[in-house]
Design an enzyme around this catalytic site. Structure first.
Site, PDB file in Angstrom:
ATOM      1  N   ASN A 128      10.303  20.180 -11.595  1.00 20.73           N
ATOM      2  CA  ASN A 128       9.772  19.526 -12.850  1.00 20.73           C
ATOM      3  C   ASN A 128       8.798  17.716 -11.826  1.00 20.73           C
ATOM      4  O   ASN A 128      10.069  17.504 -11.783  1.00 20.73           O
ATOM      5  CB  ASN A 128      10.549  19.789 -13.707  1.00 20.73           C
ATOM      6  CG  ASN A 128      10.523  18.742 -15.458  1.00 20.73           C
ATOM      7  OD1 ASN A 128       9.706  18.258 -15.716  1.00 20.73           O
ATOM      8  ND2 ASN A 128      10.672  19.273 -16.600  1.00 20.73           N
ATOM      9  N   LYS A 147       6.868  29.566 -28.466  1.00 25.67           N
ATOM     10  CA  LYS A 147       7.029  28.989 -27.414  1.00 25.67           C
ATOM     11  C   LYS A 147       8.321  31.114 -27.681  1.00 25.67           C
ATOM     12  O   LYS A 147       9.133  30.695 -28.744  1.00 25.67           O
ATOM     13  CB  LYS A 147       8.267  28.338 -27.246  1.00 25.67           C
ATOM     14  CG  LYS A 147       9.191  28.308 -26.079  1.00 25.67           C
ATOM     15  CD  LYS A 147       9.598  27.073 -25.182  1.00 25.67           C
ATOM     16  CE  LYS A 147      10.891  26.860 -24.134  1.00 25.67           C
ATOM     17  NZ  LYS A 147       9.773  26.960 -22.699  1.00 25.67           N
ATOM     18  N   HIS A 190      10.100  22.470 -29.128  1.00 22.30           N
ATOM     19  CA  HIS A 190       9.218  22.440 -28.610  1.00 22.30           C
ATOM     20  C   HIS A 190       8.005  23.658 -30.036  1.00 22.30           C
ATOM     21  O   HIS A 190       8.641  23.269 -30.709  1.00 22.30           O
ATOM     22  CB  HIS A 190       9.100  23.728 -28.173  1.00 22.30           C
ATOM     23  CG  HIS A 190       9.864  23.286 -25.961  1.00 22.30           C
ATOM     24  ND1 HIS A 190      11.243  23.223 -26.179  1.00 22.30           N
ATOM     25  CD2 HIS A 190       9.057  22.822 -25.650  1.00 22.30           C
ATOM     26  CE1 HIS A 190      11.468  22.155 -25.060  1.00 22.30           C
ATOM     27  NE2 HIS A 190      10.100  22.619 -24.089  1.00 22.30           N
ATOM     28  N   HIS A 191       7.424  23.559 -29.120  1.00 22.02           N
ATOM     29  CA  HIS A 191       5.927  23.508 -30.257  1.00 22.02           C
ATOM     30  C   HIS A 191       6.935  25.432 -30.312  1.00 22.02           C
ATOM     31  O   HIS A 191       7.333  25.681 -30.330  1.00 22.02           O
ATOM     32  CB  HIS A 191       4.287  23.645 -29.660  1.00 22.02           C
ATOM     33  CG  HIS A 191       4.625  24.764 -28.101  1.00 22.02           C
ATOM     34  ND1 HIS A 191       4.826  26.675 -28.423  1.00 22.02           N
ATOM     35  CD2 HIS A 191       5.450  24.380 -26.777  1.00 22.02           C
ATOM     36  CE1 HIS A 191       5.079  26.693 -26.791  1.00 22.02           C
ATOM     37  NE2 HIS A 191       5.117  25.727 -25.937  1.00 22.02           N
TER      38      HIS A 191
END
Lengths: 255, 255, 255, 255
Positions: free
Chosen positions: C114, C146, C142-143
């Site tokens: 990351n 996912k 999250h969106h």
């Protein structure tokens, strides 16, 4: 828990609000034993006589330095939350501890302006993270009876962030603002600090760090005086193994 | 979906950034049909000719009022996101709509300064809640290229909150601050507005309301221009059933 | 800036989404110079030939290890963002680097899962703070497209927190819940991870730590791929002075 | 304040925790006068005898309905915070009030499951906003001694949001999750509710609403029982002008 490992603790300023809370917290901890609770007028010789190996001082600025010297003379470690310390008074304690160590008695003294773990951690992390972001600002939020703005904690946080950014050669936070500088708060060494006052709040701090496409937020909430107790107990447990003067709870933490 | 119920839509300013986004959103909506996309220089007569029942205007302040009058003359409803409207220009449109209705053609015009649903809802809820709390402050957060502080949206929010508090006879937010008024932001009719500028942010607003022992926070985040599309589509669907002039998206919502 | 100090950089996988973004970021940095942009089918010998001292690899799992060995053979430092590394493949690189160093060529390789600074900092701080609080939970957001829950980042964060708490002998987070375990998320080694899915979000993580009377919250927001660039550039600048294998961006940061 | 306008208040359950807090709040309010404080065993006839025009009932489920009928018989308005009401018991009160009104005595009764203004506002705003967003989830956060999850307040909030979305024909929140449903919380009529338990927290709720490119967050924090007092006082002031049965504090507020 094996009582052989129990730490015997004295509390100075035991009748004050913080002192009473400390006494209760020590009594509730399985690995600590409260052996003396002293307040103004009590003979400090009672500390050593009680068998205490650590004394916690939440007294007043006028007597805290004398208390610490007396504790060092008795070979008792000290955890100090009283305010009013200066570079000079801290230096005198450090000298005293060095002399004591040379004479064969290694004593530890921890002086901490803040025992709130979340506050100490927020400040430490903010300072470490500050150099990695283009923008850095601080929002502190307190009850509306607070007279000063911004808070001392937020000012210290911003100073530490500004120092870390300066040392790493980070440019000032970008800012195109052309007007409107009339809100509660201050510019602390280039880090903008906003001060919110709201009924129902106690003491809170939010550090905001931003790069293109990402943000890091570190927030700390203090709701109650009891929140200082884990830090005080941590100080008691750590000071026995750290001879000499330590300033700041973060320096006895594994961060 | 039954095409009988499809709303035919024209877009004025179709080559601008907002206009293009509106065209794409209309085309993607099953209950809407894009029948005309006009820009500067195009003949407005094309709107009625295309069979559009609603036209969306994202043009420029210099032409938007004339566009709306032309649409009303054609019996086409209008949804207007262009800025620059004044009390006078709005009054002229209202008069025109009243005359048109008397003559038998009931047309609806919606003029909205903000089509962001989250922004409109945050502002509306903030104004309604403000009278029930002892303390009220606003924090707005934007990218660091913004020149003005505080933002227009935050200023409007604070004005609406202040007006609601004043009307209900609520005392000013308590504040013992004696020093420190040098941060970015302003006092808007007694509601303190703090302005944060941070790389990586777009446009955000946080309304803070506090009583003894409780807090209500309403936060709104706008990350992208596409966030205005649900509001524009809502306006299109609502304006056909609301003859006359409506100002503000909140007035076609069921709040 | 003195061009003597400029770092010459090659990018592998230069036609991919991340690769293109890295090329642009390197070109925009005053202290870096893009000297080679390679993609699948290009001869890796071009890297050394271009004069690059550092190569950035954002390719695919099938070729990244071979790329790194080829770079080490050429005496070129490597910054690797490609996924798919195992303990075994990392060990082979470490062995290669040790052999190379013995033969007189000290090369550095940084492999990082990351490159988001805020994500790396949040995870690092969370692990360090976790032992000082009675309660610890994680919320990741999250969106809604996912597929997995909780996210890999949140799972790693929770694992690191759990390991730190276990090592320090901290009791499990208190929890009297008797029913209701049907929400999105998981129990990761005793740290509860909640997974929110919401249209409009990208990738966000919030770590919540609580003691009696206080709370520490660390929140990280990733809005865009460009947010990885400061981390990639930091890796380029740091890897030249760190021979051997380094895993994790946090290990080239001053935290 | 003109004592002519003072509202005379009786408190039932005056020795309980809530009752004592209500008595103190009434005494502290300039426009209210505490004229009777009754508890179990006291004769309810004292209420009318004391001159009270409003009685506040924080007693126990077993007696609250009988109390309310007795108050209506005396022509005293009632504000009820006791739990345990059913559709049937509320209907009996409504019938009684209708009969009383026909006979010439218009009495008002307000039964509210929650007197926290921030909680009531959050729930009301969440329900109104829910239909305008593609995604809707709820996070509730409480102290770790709480046995049930999710909380009753969060469940009611989610139910109200789900009902509003269903009525407006909004599609379910998008969700591609294929695994990982083991966290604390529940699916409430399609609205996901996450339950966080953390030492140091009291009672908090966060409603998250998202569209492409925007987010609306409504958060409510209850730190202390005193936070219910503004709602109780509001109920007292409003019930005198609202004959008949009102259920829910939001229905005496101007929202």
């Amino acid at each position: 828990m094996n009582t052989v490992n129990t730490i015997k603790v004295a509390v100075l300023g035991a009748n004050g609000r913080m002192g009473r809370t400390v006494c209760a917290a020590v009594e509730a901890a399985a690995d600590l034993e409260l052996v003396a609770a002293l307040d103004a007028g009590d003979d400090l010789a009672q500390v050593a006589a009680s068998g205490a190996s650590v004394a916690v001082d939440f007294t007043v600025p006028a007597v805290t330095e004398a208390n610490v010297h007396a504790l060092v003379d008795q070979g008792v470690h000290a955890v100090v939350g009283t305010t009013g310390w200066t570079d000079e008074s801290r230096a005198r304690v450090a000298d005293h501890l060095a002399t004591s160590a040379e004479e064969g008695t290694a004593v530890g003294v921890l002086i901490a302006p803040n025992f709130g773990l979340s506050a100490v951690l927020a400040m430490t992390f903010a300072a470490r993270a500050a150099r990695y972001f283009e923008s850095a600002e601080v929002v502190e939020l307190h009850h509306p009876n607070k007279v000063d703005a911004p808070s001392g904690t937020a000012t210290h946080t911003a100073q530490a962030m500004a120092a870390a950014r300066s040392e790493a050669g980070v440019a000032p936070s970008p800012d195109a603002t052309e007007s409107g500088w009339e809100a509660r708060g201050a510019d602390v060494d280039g880090v903008r600090v906003h001060a919110v006052r709201l009924r129902g709040l106690v003491a809170h701090e939010e550090i905001l760090l931003g790069n293109e496409g990402e943000q890091l937020t570190i927030r700390q909430d203090s709701f109650d005086r009891v929140s200082f107790m884990p830090g005080v107990l941590l100080g008691i447990r750590e000071v026995v193994g750290r001879p000499g003067l330590t300033v700041g709870l973060e320096n006895v933490m594994d961060l």
